[in-house]
Design a protein around this motif. Sequence first.
Motif, short mmCIF file in Angstrom:
data_model
loop_
_atom_site.label_atom_id
_atom_site.label_comp_id
_atom_site.label_asym_id
_atom_site.label_seq_id
_atom_site.Cartn_x
_atom_site.Cartn_y
_atom_site.Cartn_z
N THR A 150 0.85 -1.19 0.00
CA THR A 150 0.00 0.00 0.00
C THR A 150 0.88 1.23 0.00
O THR A 150 1.98 1.24 0.55
CB THR A 150 -0.93 0.02 1.23
OG1 THR A 150 -0.13 0.02 2.42
CG2 THR A 150 -1.84 -1.19 1.24
N GLY A 151 0.38 2.28 -0.62
CA GLY A 151 1.12 3.52 -0.68
C GLY A 151 0.78 4.28 -1.95
O GLY A 151 0.22 3.72 -2.89
N THR A 152 1.11 5.55 -1.98
CA THR A 152 0.82 6.38 -3.14
C THR A 152 1.96 6.30 -4.14
O THR A 152 3.03 5.76 -3.86
CB THR A 152 0.63 7.84 -2.72
OG1 THR A 152 1.87 8.33 -2.19
CG2 THR A 152 -0.46 7.96 -1.65
N GLU A 153 1.75 6.87 -5.30
CA GLU A 153 2.78 6.92 -6.33
C GLU A 153 4.03 7.61 -5.80
O GLU A 153 5.15 7.13 -5.99
CB GLU A 153 2.23 7.66 -7.55
CG GLU A 153 3.22 7.89 -8.66
CD GLU A 153 2.61 8.69 -9.79
OE1 GLU A 153 3.32 9.56 -10.34
OE2 GLU A 153 1.41 8.48 -10.12
N LYS A 154 3.84 8.73 -5.11
CA LYS A 154 4.98 9.47 -4.58
C LYS A 154 5.66 8.72 -3.44
O LYS A 154 6.90 8.74 -3.32
CB LYS A 154 4.53 10.85 -4.09
CG LYS A 154 5.71 11.75 -3.68
CD LYS A 154 5.24 13.12 -3.26
CE LYS A 154 6.44 14.04 -3.00
NZ LYS A 154 7.43 13.45 -2.07
N THR A 155 4.87 8.02 -2.62
CA THR A 155 5.46 7.25 -1.52
C THR A 155 6.43 6.21 -2.03
O THR A 155 7.57 6.09 -1.56
CB THR A 155 4.35 6.56 -0.70
OG1 THR A 155 3.49 7.55 -0.13
CG2 THR A 155 4.96 5.72 0.42
N PHE A 156 5.99 5.45 -3.04
CA PHE A 156 6.85 4.42 -3.60
C PHE A 156 8.04 5.02 -4.34
O PHE A 156 9.14 4.46 -4.33
CB PHE A 156 6.06 3.50 -4.52
CG PHE A 156 5.13 2.56 -3.79
CD1 PHE A 156 5.59 1.77 -2.76
CD2 PHE A 156 3.80 2.48 -4.14
CE1 PHE A 156 4.74 0.90 -2.08
CE2 PHE A 156 2.94 1.61 -3.48
CZ PHE A 156 3.41 0.83 -2.44
N ALA A 157 7.85 6.17 -4.99
CA ALA A 157 8.96 6.82 -5.68
C ALA A 157 10.01 7.26 -4.68
O ALA A 157 11.22 7.09 -4.90
CB ALA A 157 8.45 8.01 -6.48
N ASP A 158 9.57 7.84 -3.56
CA ASP A 158 10.51 8.27 -2.53
C ASP A 158 11.25 7.07 -1.94
O ASP A 158 12.46 7.15 -1.66
CB ASP A 158 9.78 9.03 -1.42
CG ASP A 158 9.27 10.39 -1.89
OD1 ASP A 158 9.76 10.87 -2.93
OD2 ASP A 158 8.38 10.94 -1.23
N GLN A 159 10.52 5.97 -1.73
CA GLN A 159 11.17 4.78 -1.18
C GLN A 159 12.19 4.19 -2.16
O GLN A 159 13.28 3.79 -1.76
CB GLN A 159 10.11 3.74 -0.81
CG GLN A 159 9.26 4.15 0.39
CD GLN A 159 8.13 3.18 0.66
OE1 GLN A 159 7.71 2.43 -0.22
NE2 GLN A 159 7.60 3.21 1.87
#
Length: 382
Positions: free
Chosen positions: A165-174
């Motif tokens: 789970t997570g947003t597009e930006k969350t996964f990009a940052d990770q």
Amino acid sequence: MMAPRGRSTARSSLCRKEGWFRRANAPPRPRPDALSKRKLNGLGNEARFEYDEQRRNWHANIGPLATPQLLAAHESLWEIVDSNRQDTGHAKGAVAIDAFPGLGKTTIADSFGFDYHRTLLTRYGPRTEDDNDRIPVCRAGLISNTTPRMLNLMLCDFYGHPGLTGTEKTFADQALGYMLSCETQLVIVDDVHFLNMRTKDGLRIVNHFKSLANEFPVTFLFVGVDLRSRGLMTEGLTANSTYRAQTARRWTLLTVSPFEVSSRAGRTDWRRLLLGIEKNIVLSNSWPGMVAKDLSDYLFARSTGHIGSLMTLITRGCYRAMRTGEEKLTAELMDGVKNDAASEKGRIRLQSALDQGMLTTRPPSDIPMAGGHPKRTRRKAS
């Protein structure tokens, strides 16, 4: 002589760091011993099964061979990747291998990635200065409905990110965090041709690639089929809009050509390819020239010069030769081996030209029958 039975490293996904490391760091596959027909027939049932299993795995994984196409592409890739040293905030140039199916583009990309991986680990060690695992290369493969969020999740999955789970930006940052902490330098993205530039998601992915190139301190290596005509270079604009598309300015396009025998150089390259294959075949009744001389015309017609189709034919032919007990490759045996539809369609035209003497695969007389492909050279990161 006998190798222990086990799972092939080919079954480990290259889109996970464990599978990538397993393949990149694996020692050379041991070549099965060449047995005479008498010794082969003298093996017991269990020993014969183990030996044939070893040979089947060997024949299915011949290569990658140092073809002119692979060597030229690797030279360009080293030049592009190793010179991409721009500071953060400056977009790095990407590179795309664009070729039709069966020409070895994925093999070229992955084999370069393995070389690059080993070179950086040898030079800098397996741990970063912050004591994290050094992961020089990340790999992802697109699917038909890939979205920017899904792409970011794929990148995270490579590093073993457990979350779903997570947003597009969350996964990009990770993903960016993983690449920075693991000092990743190269990201291979395969099957880019799945992007449909006529859809909103396709356009978003291309724009997303540009954004990642700006933010991530890595070089992207894209691999796909007929990327130019699919609109990847023009970002979905008209064909005359190439000069206005950022992608066309930032992506360096590398192409891969099939083998041809209409020129002296082409026939020489074809002979050397067959010599490289021949010396890797382990059959009890084989002989020098079995592939590189006696089957040269036949294999060119049946593969249409595409290395992927050729290796499929060789792998299946060796399997049939073992199963039938013939232990050799002949045109008669190979006639019973099925190949891909595209090669079978192009076979009739080429075979007719060869039969009529309008085309030949015979190389110049100064190419010896002994030997094979030159060894692959590995460039070092500076």
